[in-house]
Design a protein around this motif. Structure first.
Motif, PDB file in Angstrom:
ATOM      1  N   ILE A  19       0.869  -1.176   0.000  1.00 13.76           N
ATOM      2  CA  ILE A  19       0.000   0.000   0.000  1.00 13.76           C
ATOM      3  C   ILE A  19       0.904   1.223   0.000  1.00 13.76           C
ATOM      4  O   ILE A  19       1.784   1.342   0.852  1.00 13.76           O
ATOM      5  CB  ILE A  19      -0.932   0.034   1.228  1.00 13.76           C
ATOM      6  CG1 ILE A  19      -1.819  -1.207   1.284  1.00 13.76           C
ATOM      7  CG2 ILE A  19      -1.796   1.282   1.214  1.00 13.76           C
ATOM      8  CD1 ILE A  19      -2.648  -1.314   2.555  1.00 13.76           C
ATOM      9  N   GLU A 321      -5.325   4.859  -5.772  1.00 13.13           N
ATOM     10  CA  GLU A 321      -5.422   4.289  -4.435  1.00 13.13           C
ATOM     11  C   GLU A 321      -6.258   5.229  -3.573  1.00 13.13           C
ATOM     12  O   GLU A 321      -5.939   6.411  -3.447  1.00 13.13           O
ATOM     13  CB  GLU A 321      -4.022   4.127  -3.853  1.00 13.13           C
ATOM     14  CG  GLU A 321      -3.978   3.359  -2.556  1.00 13.13           C
ATOM     15  CD  GLU A 321      -2.556   3.167  -2.055  1.00 13.13           C
ATOM     16  OE1 GLU A 321      -1.986   2.083  -2.247  1.00 13.13           O
ATOM     17  OE2 GLU A 321      -2.015   4.133  -1.466  1.00 13.13           O
ATOM     18  N   VAL A 346      -8.937   0.623   2.389  1.00 15.71           N
ATOM     19  CA  VAL A 346      -8.092   0.963   1.254  1.00 15.71           C
ATOM     20  C   VAL A 346      -8.662   0.307   0.003  1.00 15.71           C
ATOM     21  O   VAL A 346      -8.823  -0.917  -0.053  1.00 15.71           O
ATOM     22  CB  VAL A 346      -6.642   0.485   1.468  1.00 15.71           C
ATOM     23  CG1 VAL A 346      -5.753   0.968   0.320  1.00 15.71           C
ATOM     24  CG2 VAL A 346      -6.110   0.961   2.811  1.00 15.71           C
ATOM     25  N   ASN A 348      -8.128  -0.261  -4.126  1.00 14.87           N
ATOM     26  CA  ASN A 348      -7.038  -0.340  -5.110  1.00 14.87           C
ATOM     27  C   ASN A 348      -5.668  -0.218  -4.448  1.00 14.87           C
ATOM     28  O   ASN A 348      -4.850   0.628  -4.824  1.00 14.87           O
ATOM     29  CB  ASN A 348      -7.173   0.740  -6.192  1.00 14.87           C
ATOM     30  CG  ASN A 348      -8.480   0.663  -6.944  1.00 14.87           C
ATOM     31  OD1 ASN A 348      -9.061  -0.407  -7.081  1.00 14.87           O
ATOM     32  ND2 ASN A 348      -8.953   1.804  -7.414  1.00 14.87           N
ATOM     33  N   PRO A 349      -5.368  -1.064  -3.449  1.00 11.53           N
ATOM     34  CA  PRO A 349      -4.058  -0.981  -2.805  1.00 11.53           C
ATOM     35  C   PRO A 349      -2.942  -1.205  -3.824  1.00 11.53           C
ATOM     36  O   PRO A 349      -3.016  -2.088  -4.678  1.00 11.53           O
ATOM     37  CB  PRO A 349      -4.098  -2.100  -1.765  1.00 11.53           C
ATOM     38  CG  PRO A 349      -5.171  -3.039  -2.234  1.00 11.53           C
ATOM     39  CD  PRO A 349      -6.176  -2.184  -2.931  1.00 11.53           C
ATOM     40  N   TYR A 351      -2.289   0.652  -6.266  1.00 11.35           N
ATOM     41  CA  TYR A 351      -2.752   1.158  -7.568  1.00 11.35           C
ATOM     42  C   TYR A 351      -3.222   0.048  -8.498  1.00 11.35           C
ATOM     43  O   TYR A 351      -3.233   0.206  -9.713  1.00 11.35           O
ATOM     44  CB  TYR A 351      -1.635   1.965  -8.269  1.00 11.35           C
ATOM     45  CG  TYR A 351      -1.014   3.014  -7.399  1.00 11.35           C
ATOM     46  CD1 TYR A 351      -1.722   4.152  -7.034  1.00 11.35           C
ATOM     47  CD2 TYR A 351       0.278   2.853  -6.911  1.00 11.35           C
ATOM     48  CE1 TYR A 351      -1.151   5.120  -6.213  1.00 11.35           C
ATOM     49  CE2 TYR A 351       0.853   3.814  -6.095  1.00 11.35           C
ATOM     50  CZ  TYR A 351       0.135   4.933  -5.743  1.00 11.35           C
ATOM     51  OH  TYR A 351       0.700   5.880  -4.927  1.00 11.35           O
TER      52      TYR A 351
END
Length: 370
Positions: A19, A321, A346, A348-349, A351
């Motif tokens: 992340i 993210e 979170v 789209n950890p 990206y």
């Protein structure tokens, strides 16, 4: 003269990787999780008064109680954290008592000069008045990305940071806006060069193979805070760096925007409690994105081919993210102690839309001051 020895140990979730806006600002990316004693700060501060008016400072961290000039010029030289002087925010800057997330404690796009534990060596020059301040720093960079050792060859590796601060009042409520700019010089790799070499060799791209002296990273940040009611405040940050060369010190974020609100517990007869909620969105440059999509790794993010996260052998399914955080700090009936439940999610950890998510992180923090 300020001297701070420090003891820290432990490791973050997944080794503080996966992340970009990592979830605990009190963790480091170090190989050995055992507690270690080290020198955090050792610096000299000299203040030159520019008038006879004074204010009274309270006893605080690296602040001696007593009168201080309202207008002054100060020189700070030695070992410290650049974040001690820049990108300050009353509502979101200290992961020990406020938001835990890395991209909320500081501007995500500011790749501020620091070793693995967050400290550097250099000088900070300050001009401060009640309504305006200007600061400039020149400091050392680590010898390698996320490295523990600082590079004392100042001619080839250094960082400059400048910030202007303006205090204003809106309908009788105080606000502050800060504009920051930075330029880092180090033996960074260029993402495009790493990708081109991988295309020629048929290997996975690797920034460590193409590092060269003299590469730079430039960027800026805007940071605002505004009191909106008694003991209630808003804050916001936006930050950006060019993202052409690899992340060197802080975290793999090239653009970031955050917004949050913080309140005391006055309204429910808990004046020493704090509650905060914030959101932050992080992104990376096209060059950084192409490097990760080709299977490259940074020191915090990257899935690479064949990991099960990325389909089609490394075709990154890029997404911003997105992180939300909320905490409540209960003041305990003892001197300077609190306990704080914290929740983060979170999306789209790292990206990557193809990672399962959102990730839910629940924490509890005990803080005691003596």
């Amino acid at each position: 003269m300020y001297f701070n020895p420090e003891v820290a140990g432990g490791t973050g979730l997944s080794g503080a990787r996966g992340i970009a806006g990592f979830t605990n600002g009190e963790t480091f990316r170090i190989g050995n999780p055992s507690p270690n004693l080290y020198l955090a700060r050792l610096y000299l501060r000299q203040v030159f008064a520019l008038g006879s008016e004074t204010d009274k400072d309270d006893d605080d961290l690296n602040q001696v109680a007593g009168p201080t000039p309202r207008r002054y010029f100060a020189i700070n030289v030695g070992k410290f954290s650049t974040a001690d002087f820049f990108d300050q925010n009353s509502y979101s800057h200290d992961p020990r008592t406020q938001f835990l997330n890395w991209s909320l404690m500081s501007a995500g796009g500011w790749d501020y000069a620091a070793n693995t534990r967050g400290y550097t060596v250099g000088g900070v020059f300050e001009y401060v008045t009640p309504g305006f301040a200007a600061r400039f720093a020149t400091t050392l960079m680590p010898t390698e990305a996320n490295g523990p050792t600082l590079d004392f060859d100042y001619g080839t590796a250094h960082a400059e940071t400048v910030e202007l601060t303006k205090v204003y009042h809106l309908r009788g409520r105080q606000g502050t806006i800060r504009a920051l700019g930075f330029r880092n010089v180090a033996a960074m790799a260029t993402y495009n060069t790493a990708v081109r070499l991988a295309q020629l060799t048929g290997e996975q791209p690797d920034v460590t193979l193409v590092r060269r002296d003299g590469h730079t990273k430039i960027g800026f940040g805007l940071n605002a805070e505004q009191e909106i009611a008694k003991n209630v405040g808003l804050f916001a940050r936006v930050s950006y760096n060019d993202g052409k060369n690899e992340t060197w010190a802080f975290t793999e974020i090239d653009q970031s925007a955050s917004l949050g609100i913080v309140s005391t517990g006055d309204r429910w007869q808990r004046p020493n409690d704090r509650v905060g909620a914030a959101i932050v969105v992080n992104g990376i440059s096209p060059e950084h994105r192409a490097y990760l999509a080709a299977g490259g790794y940074g020191f915090m993010v990257g899935d690479g081919p064949g990991t099960g996260y990325v389909p089609n052998n490394g075709a990154l399914n890029y997404g911003l993210e997105q992180i939300g955080e909320v905490y409540y700090s209960f003041a305990l009936p003892t001197y300077h102690a609190s306990i704080s439940p914290d929740y983060q999610f979170v999306v789209n950890p790292g990206y990557n839309r193809d990672r399962s998510g959102p990730v839910h992180v629940v924490a509890i923090r005990l803080h005691v001051e003596f």
